[in-house]
Design a protein around this motif. Structure first.
Motif, PDB file in Angstrom:
ATOM      1  N   LYS A 195       4.993  30.031  28.832  1.00 49.13           N
ATOM      2  CA  LYS A 195       4.794  30.364  30.245  1.00 49.13           C
ATOM      3  C   LYS A 195       5.183  29.196  31.151  1.00 49.13           C
ATOM      4  CE  LYS A 195       1.358  34.046  30.640  1.00 49.13           C
ATOM      5  NZ  LYS A 195       1.173  34.546  29.282  1.00 49.13           N
TER       6      LYS A 195
ATOM      7  N   TYR B 233       2.013  32.268  36.159  1.00 48.53           N
ATOM      8  CA  TYR B 233       3.216  32.610  35.398  1.00 48.53           C
ATOM      9  C   TYR B 233       2.956  33.760  34.422  1.00 48.53           C
ATOM     10  CZ  TYR B 233       4.594  28.097  37.297  1.00 48.53           C
ATOM     11  OH  TYR B 233       4.865  27.055  38.144  1.00 48.53           O
ATOM     12  N   SER B 234       4.044  34.498  34.129  1.00 45.67           N
ATOM     13  CA  SER B 234       3.815  35.742  33.378  1.00 45.67           C
ATOM     14  C   SER B 234       4.700  35.942  32.154  1.00 45.67           C
ATOM     15  CB  SER B 234       4.036  36.942  34.317  1.00 45.67           C
ATOM     16  OG  SER B 234       5.398  37.047  34.699  1.00 45.67           O
TER      17      SER B 234
ATOM     18  N   ASP C 125       8.328  40.887  30.552  1.00 45.31           N
ATOM     19  CA  ASP C 125       7.271  39.996  30.048  1.00 45.31           C
ATOM     20  C   ASP C 125       6.677  40.580  28.774  1.00 45.31           C
ATOM     21  OD1 ASP C 125       7.657  38.588  32.408  1.00 45.31           O
ATOM     22  OD2 ASP C 125       5.906  39.461  33.410  1.00 45.31           O
TER      23      ASP C 125
END
Length: 202
Positions: free
Chosen positions: A82, A110-111, A163
């Motif tokens: 991440k 963050y992903s 993601d």
């Protein structure tokens, strides 16, 4: 760079469709339930029960390596990747301001990759392969379980679809590697037994 811009654009279109266009009040509740860690406590208890119905050494190996799988996927996704990729979570992305419905808190900045995806696909992979190896049973429902939780992550607005894909790939690779460790561990103990039958069979 054009390819990655195009990929990001497609990803955001898919996110908008799942998070906003598919939305319904009853589905909001269901998806929030799916991604809640406490929802799956009965499943984890069942997996412990299944493990300890095996012979004790194999069951202990299964439990220890389940924890190892989770540790690898969670640390790699959440602590290393991440902060390497620094892809903004949807609720922090300015392009998504008019899309986000705010049905759940934003969380970390963050992903990519999704830790939910890496953790659950890691466990699903390790469990599926181990059950197949030990009992010759195909628990296909494990894949549906992991997918449902990950889909819920996109639906509630926590992650973009890519993601999830990145986390799922990480999880499956980690789960496969840990299964190979399990397989080698069991084989080593069995080989010891063949050399010395006075030992208890693992």
């Amino acid at each position: 760079m054009y390819f990655f811009d195009w990929l990001d654009h497609i990803d955001k279109i898919a996110f908008t469709f799942i998070h906003r266009d598919m939305s319904a009040r009853w589905l909001d509740f269901f998806m929030l339930l799916l991604r809640n860690q406490y929802t799956w406590i009965p499943l984890y208890i069942f997996m412990l029960y299944w493990a300890f119905r095996l012979d004790r050494p194999t069951g202990l190996k299964f439990v220890c390596l389940t924890l190892l799988t989770f540790a690898i996927t969670d640390f790699t996704s959440g602590t290393i990747l991440k902060y390497h990729f620094e892809r903004l979570r949807p609720c922090y992305d300015e392009d998504m301001t008019t899309v986000i419905r705010g049905i759940i808190g934003c969380g970390g900045k963050y992903s990519f990759p999704s830790s939910h995806a890496s953790n659950h696909f890691g466990l699903a992979t390790f469990w599926y392969l181990t059950v197949l190896h030990v009992k010759q049973q195909k628990w296909h429902w494990l894949w549906f379980w992991a997918f449902a939780i990950c889909f819920a992550q996109v639906y509630v607005g926590k992650h973009f679809p890519l993601d999830i894909v990145g986390g799922a790939v990480l999880g499956m690779v980690a789960g496969l590697c840990v299964f190979k460790l399990f397989e080698a561990w069991v084989k080593r103990d069995y080989d010891k037994y063949l050399k010395n039958p006075s030992l208890s069979l693992p």
